[in-house]
Scaffold this motif. Structure first.
Motif, PDB file in Angstrom:
ATOM      1  N   GLY A 199     -18.556  -1.033   2.175  1.00 40.18           N
ATOM      2  CA  GLY A 199     -16.946  -0.031   0.665  1.00 40.18           C
ATOM      3  C   GLY A 199     -15.978  -1.328   0.705  1.00 40.18           C
ATOM      4  O   GLY A 199     -15.376  -0.809  -0.584  1.00 40.18           O
ATOM      5  N   PHE A 200     -15.345  -2.372   1.107  1.00 41.30           N
ATOM      6  CA  PHE A 200     -14.737  -3.190   0.891  1.00 41.30           C
ATOM      7  C   PHE A 200     -15.486  -4.015   0.976  1.00 41.30           C
ATOM      8  O   PHE A 200     -14.528  -5.671   0.096  1.00 41.30           O
ATOM      9  CB  PHE A 200     -13.503  -3.122   1.985  1.00 41.30           C
ATOM     10  N   GLN A 201     -16.533  -4.889   0.382  1.00 42.88           N
ATOM     11  CA  GLN A 201     -17.103  -5.651   0.437  1.00 42.88           C
ATOM     12  C   GLN A 201     -16.568  -7.322  -0.398  1.00 42.88           C
ATOM     13  O   GLN A 201     -16.377  -8.248  -0.232  1.00 42.88           O
ATOM     14  CB  GLN A 201     -17.981  -6.357   0.721  1.00 42.88           C
ATOM     15  N   SER A 243       0.923  -1.485  -0.224  1.00 45.19           N
ATOM     16  CA  SER A 243      -0.116  -0.085   0.059  1.00 45.19           C
ATOM     17  C   SER A 243       0.992   1.522  -0.230  1.00 45.19           C
ATOM     18  O   SER A 243       0.952   1.873   1.244  1.00 45.19           O
ATOM     19  CB  SER A 243      -0.767  -0.189   1.275  1.00 45.19           C
ATOM     20  N   SER A 244       1.035   1.842  -0.788  1.00 42.76           N
ATOM     21  CA  SER A 244       2.795   2.177  -1.273  1.00 42.76           C
ATOM     22  C   SER A 244       2.352   3.412  -2.199  1.00 42.76           C
ATOM     23  O   SER A 244       1.609   3.548  -3.535  1.00 42.76           O
ATOM     24  CB  SER A 244       3.737   2.013  -2.075  1.00 42.76           C
ATOM     25  N   GLY A 248      -8.170  -2.690  -2.046  1.00 39.06           N
ATOM     26  CA  GLY A 248      -8.085  -2.331  -3.318  1.00 39.06           C
ATOM     27  C   GLY A 248      -5.914  -2.759  -3.625  1.00 39.06           C
ATOM     28  O   GLY A 248      -6.653  -3.775  -4.920  1.00 39.06           O
ATOM     29  N   ARG A 249      -5.239  -2.671  -2.706  1.00 39.39           N
ATOM     30  CA  ARG A 249      -3.741  -2.665  -3.467  1.00 39.39           C
ATOM     31  C   ARG A 249      -3.445  -4.450  -3.559  1.00 39.39           C
ATOM     32  O   ARG A 249      -3.296  -5.239  -4.393  1.00 39.39           O
ATOM     33  CB  ARG A 249      -3.145  -2.117  -2.779  1.00 39.39           C
ATOM     34  N   VAL A 250      -4.216  -4.924  -2.036  1.00 44.70           N
ATOM     35  CA  VAL A 250      -4.141  -6.317  -1.984  1.00 44.70           C
ATOM     36  C   VAL A 250      -4.417  -7.383  -3.398  1.00 44.70           C
ATOM     37  O   VAL A 250      -4.331  -8.026  -4.143  1.00 44.70           O
ATOM     38  CB  VAL A 250      -4.193  -7.470  -0.806  1.00 44.70           C
ATOM     39  N   GLU A 251      -5.860  -6.686  -3.916  1.00 43.16           N
ATOM     40  CA  GLU A 251      -6.457  -7.619  -4.723  1.00 43.16           C
ATOM     41  C   GLU A 251      -5.834  -6.674  -6.021  1.00 43.16           C
ATOM     42  O   GLU A 251      -5.894  -8.822  -6.525  1.00 43.16           O
ATOM     43  CB  GLU A 251      -8.013  -6.349  -4.908  1.00 43.16           C
ATOM     44  N   GLU A 252      -5.245  -6.445  -6.148  1.00 43.64           N
ATOM     45  CA  GLU A 252      -4.434  -6.078  -7.640  1.00 43.64           C
ATOM     46  C   GLU A 252      -3.652  -6.316  -7.408  1.00 43.64           C
ATOM     47  O   GLU A 252      -2.638  -6.863  -8.447  1.00 43.64           O
ATOM     48  CB  GLU A 252      -4.385  -4.008  -7.818  1.00 43.64           C
ATOM     49  N   PHE A 253      -3.111  -6.758  -6.300  1.00 40.24           N
ATOM     50  CA  PHE A 253      -1.533  -7.741  -5.968  1.00 40.24           C
ATOM     51  C   PHE A 253      -1.699  -9.220  -6.528  1.00 40.24           C
ATOM     52  O   PHE A 253      -0.958 -10.118  -7.624  1.00 40.24           O
ATOM     53  CB  PHE A 253      -1.027  -7.590  -5.517  1.00 40.24           C
TER      54      PHE A 253
END
Length: 671
Positions: free
Chosen positions: A205-207, A145-146, A171-176
């Motif tokens: 919001g994150f579900q 998350s940078s 969001g970044r974990v999903e993309e990763f």
């Protein structure tokens, strides 16, 4: 059990910790375990899923960091270069960075390792793996998350370092995992999944993101949910979805003794005893509310800061507002009324790099009471952030999500320390106190703070004598706003955003927009005039007066903005003039008889046709003869131009009243 209570030595754990991990824990000053650590670590190390609820500042981060390290150390086989061993997901970038820093502190101390770079988003390679025995932990970790690296760079860093522990936001974990790294990153050997601040992550919001991530992970893993506010209903309704299997529920309660009069004894004496009060905030936290008028909120906030600085030497404050626009606006105007204070901002609309700098500046600021450091923030700074030296938390606006109340308060009085928290309530918002007591958040009333620092007990309706002092204070805000038109725009935007946020409060039976004194709120915001919005339609404007401002000359301090404003002003005036002319022409047409309008139109058509014939004839003459053109003797062009000029002069006289419409019609008939 209070937040200062301990639950035994680290050596009392059923499974002994790796020596170098124990050394790091003790070097941090944690000589004993907190209750949440003593309850969670043994279960997590024994292959149990856990759902952990404990107050803020109780040591939840170490409760999952230590088991993750120990589980990965005790693996029979090493993970491959592209395999992930542990995944930690947090709701905010700041919290992810903080968790990364805790892991880094351990990894920097492992035998035979180089100190890993713990800065957020550093795209430089992390320390390489080092082969070692069972008492060392060579794999590095990765913060994804940078704000300084892209998802593609995250994948490249992961593959080059062989990181086993991944920390990031949803969001970044999903993309990763499912985007850039879908074919490169393997989760087949994942040992542990941790959801920090799980109740927030399980929000709508994150579900969707969280569901996709968890579906992608292997079922044979250990999962931990950690939060300070996760009710039974919250957790149980989501356990199946996040894949927990027969989880252990760990609820660490804070209890404090409270004296209570029991009644009259046999001998006529009053018997007194003690009751145990359960609370969802740290035991060292003193929680207060102040009742005031809507127009006095800003004044009271400033006086709370002055009172805490002068009385207790407090130096670090966090002030929570409802919206990002409110934070931006008050950051600009408060320096004029809080002399000597150093202000910082933190909210979701700031660029990631600005958020990082602001939080770092506030965290590292020196404790100087004469120059207090104040962080103006939204709920993005409410959860998980560990800033040990925060002395006072002020909730200028109660949170829209009631669960955020205890998270906000918990930024002070952490890890056994003491702290103060205030919330400002207006009108019927005092009913919020009963709501908080049901949620086991004790709160006491604090006296109203006068200008001289004295404390008085009064209701907000008894403040007529205070008005002149309040108005004098708010006049300073108005004077600041009049120096730059951009501040007026920010004030209006902040006010509108506050009203909209208030109208969407989850406790809407308490926070009702129709019961709020919006004119008083506008005063507290230092507005120069009230904006046009439906909520102000029925507002009582008897106590409101617009500021004496010439809005045409009221300028932006930024030259580019001012030039643009002036250009738009000229264009707007030209447009208004054009509209006025069109209206006059339209009125004249409406007032003219229909038969006359028809005759006028015929005459215009006839003249237009003659002009067109003349143009065609002149064009044909020019092409047929190169000599200077001669007008057709039969042409009536000159007469036509004279007729048009005469008609225009007569029409102007009619408009000015110099002649009548009847005279105009008679003379026009002669043309």
């Amino acid at each position: 059990m209070s937040s200062t209570a301990f639950a035994g030595l680290w050596s009392s754990l059923p499974t002994s910790l790796t020596p170098w991990i124990l050394d790091v824990i003790q070097s941090m000053g944690h000589t004993k375990m907190t209750p949440v650590q003593a309850s969670t670590i043994p279960l997590f190390m024994q292959h149990k899923d856990v759902v952990v609820e404990a107050v803020t500042g109780s040591g939840k981060t170490l409760a999952f960091v230590i088991p993750i390290l120990e589980r990965l150390i005790r693996r029979e086989g090493r993970l491959r270069q592209n395999e992930v061993g542990a995944l930690i997901i947090s709701p905010t970038r700041e919290l992810a960075t903080q968790i990364h820093a805790v892991f880094s502190a351990f990894l920097a101390a492992q035998p035979g390792s180089e100190s890993p770079d713990i800065s957020e988003g550093d795209s430089s390679p992390e320390p390489p793996r080092v082969e070692s025995s069972n008492d060392a932990f060579p794999p590095p970790l990765l913060l994804i998350s940078s704000n300084q690296s892209s998802p593609s760079q995250d994948v490249q860093r992961f593959l080059s370092t062989g990181a086993d522990i991944i920390v990031g936001t949803p969001g970044r974990v999903e993309e990763f995992l499912l985007g850039k790294g879908r074919t490169a990153v393997s989760v087949k050997e994942l040992e542990v999944l941790v959801l920090d601040e799980a109740d927030r992550l399980l929000d709508l919001g994150f579900q969707n993101q969280l569901t996709r991530i968890i579906t992608h992970l292997p079922k044979q893993r250990r999962t931990g949910l950690f939060s300070a506010t996760m009710t039974d209903a919250d957790a149980l309704s989501e356990l199946v979805r996040v894949g927990l299997r027969n989880p252990a529920r760990i609820l660490v309660k804070v209890q404090s003794k409270k004296s209570k009069t029991r009644g009259e004894g046999i001998d006529g004496k009053i018997e007194k005893g003690e009751i145990v009060e359960e609370r969802r905030i740290p035991a060292g936290l003193q929680n207060f509310y102040i009742k005031c008028k809507a127009s006095e909120k800003l004044v009271q906030m400033a006086r709370i800061i002055e009172h805490e600085v002068s009385t207790y030497g407090s130096s670090h404050f966090i002030v929570y507002f409802a919206t990002c626009a409110c934070v931006d606006y008050f950051y600009r105007v408060l320096p004029d009324v809080l002399s000597g204070a150093k202000l910082h901002t933190l909210h979701g609309h700031l660029p990631p790099s600005a958020r990082t700098r602001s939080l770092a500046a506030f965290s590292s600021s020196l404790a100087i009471p004469s120059s207090p450091s104040i962080l103006l923030a939204t709920d993005v700074a409410a959860r998980g952030l560990d800033i040990p030296h925060v002395d006072v938390v002020i909730q200028f606006d109660p949170p829209s999500d009631p669960k955020a109340f205890s998270h906000r308060c918990g930024r002070t009085a952490r890890a056994g320390r003491t702290g103060q928290a205030y919330v400002l309530l207006v009108g019927r918002e005092s009913e919020y106190i009963d709501f908080l007591s049901v949620r086991k958040i004790p709160i006491r009333r604090h006296s109203y703070i006068e200008q001289d620092g004295s404390l008085i007990d009064r209701d907000e309706d008894e403040a007529e004598s205070e008005d002149s002092k309040v108005n004098s204070f708010l006049q300073k805000i108005r004077e600041k706003v009049t120096t730059d038109r951009a501040l007026n725009d920010k004030a209006a935007k902040a006010f509108v955003s506050f009203v909209r946020a208030y109208s969407k409060h989850e406790a809407s039976y308490i926070f009702r927009i129709k019961d709020l004194d919006l004119v008083g709120v506008a005063k507290s915001f230092g507005l120069l005039r009230l904006p046009r919005m439906p909520e102000l339609k029925d507002a009582n404007r008897e106590k409101w007066k617009d500021a004496d401002v010439n809005w045409e000359t009221y300028a932006f301090s930024d030259k580019a903005q001012e030039a643009k404003r002036l250009q738009e002003l000229v264009a707007k005036k030209a447009e208004k003039k054009k509209e006025a002319i069109a209206i006059r022409v339209s009125k004249r047409k409406r007032n003219t008889a229909w038969s006359q309008q028809a005759d006028d139109q015929k005459e215009r058509d006839r003249r237009k046709e003659k002009k067109d014939r003349k143009k065609k004839w002149l064009k044909s003459q020019q092409s047929a003869n190169s000599e200077p053109m001669k007008e057709d003797p039969a042409s009536e062009g000159d007469d036509d131009w004279d007729d048009l000029a005469r008609e225009e002069r007569l029409a102007k006289k009619v408009r000015k009243g110099a002649t009548t419409q009847q005279d105009f019609d008679q003379q026009f008939a002669d043309l």
